[in-house]
Scaffold this motif. Structure first.
Motif, PDB file in Angstrom:
ATOM      1  N   GLY A   1       0.810  -1.206   0.000  1.00 58.96           N
ATOM      2  CA  GLY A   1       0.000   0.000   0.000  1.00 58.96           C
ATOM      3  C   GLY A   1       0.843   1.256   0.000  1.00 58.96           C
TER       4      GLY A   1
ATOM      5  N   THR B   1      -2.769  -5.165   1.692  1.00 56.07           N
ATOM      6  CA  THR B   1      -3.789  -4.138   1.852  1.00 56.07           C
ATOM      7  C   THR B   1      -5.186  -4.744   1.830  1.00 56.07           C
ATOM      8  OG1 THR B   1      -2.355  -2.493   0.794  1.00 56.07           O
ATOM      9  CG2 THR B   1      -4.697  -1.984   0.923  1.00 56.07           C
ATOM     10  N   ASN B   2      -5.428  -5.648   0.918  1.00 58.89           N
ATOM     11  CA  ASN B   2      -6.739  -6.302   0.834  1.00 58.89           C
ATOM     12  C   ASN B   2      -6.998  -7.187   2.048  1.00 58.89           C
ATOM     13  OD1 ASN B   2      -7.270  -5.139  -1.699  1.00 58.89           O
ATOM     14  ND2 ASN B   2      -6.286  -6.837  -2.779  1.00 58.89           N
TER      15      ASN B   2
ATOM     16  N   THR C   1      -5.808  -6.776   5.176  1.00 60.32           N
ATOM     17  CA  THR C   1      -6.107  -5.970   6.358  1.00 60.32           C
ATOM     18  C   THR C   1      -7.450  -5.249   6.236  1.00 60.32           C
ATOM     19  OG1 THR C   1      -4.811  -4.133   5.438  1.00 60.32           O
ATOM     20  CG2 THR C   1      -3.683  -5.611   6.937  1.00 60.32           C
ATOM     21  N   ALA C   2      -7.910  -5.042   5.003  1.00 60.73           N
ATOM     22  CA  ALA C   2      -9.206  -4.382   4.800  1.00 60.73           C
ATOM     23  C   ALA C   2     -10.371  -5.358   4.893  1.00 60.73           C
ATOM     24  CB  ALA C   2      -9.232  -3.691   3.441  1.00 60.73           C
ATOM     25  N   SER C   3     -10.097  -6.658   4.829  1.00 59.59           N
ATOM     26  CA  SER C   3     -11.157  -7.663   4.853  1.00 59.59           C
ATOM     27  C   SER C   3     -11.836  -7.698   6.214  1.00 59.59           C
ATOM     28  CB  SER C   3     -10.583  -9.041   4.523  1.00 59.59           C
ATOM     29  OG  SER C   3     -11.562 -10.042   4.697  1.00 59.59           O
ATOM     30  N   LYS C   4     -13.116  -8.000   6.227  1.00 57.02           N
ATOM     31  CA  LYS C   4     -13.869  -8.125   7.474  1.00 57.02           C
ATOM     32  C   LYS C   4     -13.869  -9.563   7.983  1.00 57.02           C
ATOM     33  CE  LYS C   4     -14.900  -3.792   7.376  1.00 57.02           C
ATOM     34  NZ  LYS C   4     -14.160  -2.883   8.292  1.00 57.02           N
TER      35      LYS C   4
ATOM     36  N   THR D   1       0.576  -9.445   9.681  1.00 58.79           N
ATOM     37  CA  THR D   1       1.250  -8.724   8.598  1.00 58.79           C
ATOM     38  C   THR D   1       2.610  -8.154   8.979  1.00 58.79           C
ATOM     39  OG1 THR D   1      -0.043  -6.745   9.143  1.00 58.79           O
ATOM     40  CG2 THR D   1      -0.909  -8.180   7.426  1.00 58.79           C
TER      41      THR D   1
ATOM     42  N   ASN E   1      -8.984  -6.500  12.304  1.00 58.66           N
ATOM     43  CA  ASN E   1      -8.637  -7.279  11.113  1.00 58.66           C
ATOM     44  C   ASN E   1      -7.414  -8.169  11.292  1.00 58.66           C
ATOM     45  OD1 ASN E   1      -9.508  -4.275   9.962  1.00 58.66           O
ATOM     46  ND2 ASN E   1     -10.656  -5.960   9.064  1.00 58.66           N
ATOM     47  N   GLU E   2      -6.886  -8.230  12.501  1.00 56.68           N
ATOM     48  CA  GLU E   2      -5.719  -9.076  12.743  1.00 56.68           C
ATOM     49  C   GLU E   2      -5.894  -9.975  13.970  1.00 56.68           C
ATOM     50  OE1 GLU E   2      -2.170  -8.857  11.541  1.00 56.68           O
ATOM     51  OE2 GLU E   2      -2.358  -7.250  10.079  1.00 56.68           O
TER      52      GLU E   2
ATOM     53  N   GLU F   1     -12.744   1.338  18.021  1.00 55.24           N
ATOM     54  CA  GLU F   1     -12.316   0.460  16.925  1.00 55.24           C
ATOM     55  C   GLU F   1     -12.478  -1.016  17.291  1.00 55.24           C
ATOM     56  OE1 GLU F   1     -11.448   1.584  13.968  1.00 55.24           O
ATOM     57  OE2 GLU F   1     -11.662   3.681  14.636  1.00 55.24           O
TER      58      GLU F   1
END
Length: 356
Positions: A76, A183-184, A186-189, A227, A260-261, A307
């Motif tokens: 990213g 990037t994808n 970490t953006a995933s739910k 990550t 996301n982690e 968050e």
């Protein structure tokens, strides 16, 4: 009971009596934060002949060799653009480590962190461009570019990318989908089930394996569970080297869960996820885990709760059942955001590794 009384350790190698060889593994802000604490104990910038400013300015010179092993899966921002355009490993995390280890973080390091805010270079940091340019000059050898940058910044330690291969991160999610790109991911739910590298046969630098083999102290963390930390263990040879090491091996646990982690994961579950990705080796890769048990201010707790993030539960008995001895204490620093207190963490790490 003192810290050292709490944990039984094997006798340290004779080499530790002349100063420690330390290897720090990770990525992101967690690794660069830890390096700022370790740097204070390194006698002189690495590779300078004769040494510049021998001696430690404000701490005992307890470390004779410091090596950072840094993840290279970011795709990213500036790093991602350079990676796509020039086919070089992403320089962002490496750049942050260079700055953290530099002789003077207020001079050349400020230039390395400078980010353009207009024109075609908007979003790029000078340090990223510099590393990419040096890599191109050296025939695409990113690792050599990092070593040259270390000499320019007079870093108090060596920095090696986890691999010189231009790798892509992929993840199997709990809904069965396969997501490609950090990037994808970490953006995933969805929750990560398994992390993979593409290509799967990416190898580490020989210098990385040599540093691990010779180390007296090896740290992993703090940093994003998947990550920043697990990514390093996906590089072939690194898990086996950690398992075979006679060093004191310490996992530095994060302070808070991360969206996301690791939302909902306890401290032992963080370690379990790491061990699951360490490959076929069944031997331990950690001796200790540093776990913060100090309270966090209500203001910051409320800030992170928005968050969905909460303090990581220190399930100490479960950690011990994994063959890892927990070391608890106050390792947090509050200044608008929550970070590890790198001096406290460093002091604890050195007490564990030094002969006594």
């Amino acid at each position: 009971m003192t810290l050292i009384q709490e944990a039984s350790r094997p006798a340290p190698p004779v080499a530790r009596q002349q100063g420690l060889r330390v290897v720090a593994i990770g990525g992101g802000t967690g690794l660069s934060t830890l390096l700022r604490g370790l740097k204070r104990h390194v006698a002189a910038p690495t590779g300078t002949q004769p040494p510049i400013d021998p001696g430690c300015p404000d701490a005992p010179c307890l470390i004779r060799d410091l090596t950072a092993i840094v993840t290279v899966t970011d795709d990213g921002g500036s790093s991602g653009r350079l990676r796509e355009d020039l086919h070089v490993p992403p320089p962002g995390d490496v750049r942050n480590c260079l700055v953290a280890l530099s002789e003077d973080e207020h001079l050349l390091s400020r230039l390395f962190q400078f980010r353009f805010d207009t024109g075609e270079l908007q979003g790029h940091s000078f340090g990223n461009l510099f590393l990419a340019a040096l890599s191109q000059i050296n025939g695409g050898d990113f690792s050599h570019a990092v070593q040259m940058s270390s000499q320019i910044l007079a870093t108090r330690g060596r920095i090696y990318p986890a691999t010189n291969t231009n790798v892509t991160l992929a993840a199997l999610m709990d809904d069965g989908s396969l997501v490609s790109g950090e990037t994808n991911i970490t953006a995933s739910k969805q929750r990560i089930v398994e992390l993979m590298l593409e290509p799967a046969d990416a190898l580490p630098l020989s210098e990385t394996l040599e540093a691990i083999q010779a180390a007296d102290l090896i740290t992993m963390g703090p940093g994003s569970l998947y990550t920043s930390l697990i990514t390093n263990l996906l590089v072939r040879g690194i898990p086996d080297a950690l398992a075979a090491s006679k060093a004191t091996r310490v996992y530095v646990c994060n302070l808070m869960t991360q969206a996301n982690e690791s939302l909902g994961l306890t401290a032992s579950q963080h370690i379990e996820r790491i061990l699951q990705h360490a490959g076929p080796t069944k031997r331990p890769i950690f001796d200790y885990a540093l776990i913060n048990t100090a309270p966090i201010s209500p203001t910051l707790l409320a800030q992170y709760a928005r968050e969905g993030q909460t303090p990581i539960t220190p399930d100490l008995d479960r950690i011990r059942s994994l063959g890892v001895e927990p070391i608890t204490g106050n390792f947090a620093h509050e200044d608008g955001v929550l970070r590890h207190d790198y001096d406290k963490v460093t002091d604890c790490l050195l007490k564990l590794a030094l002969p006594h």
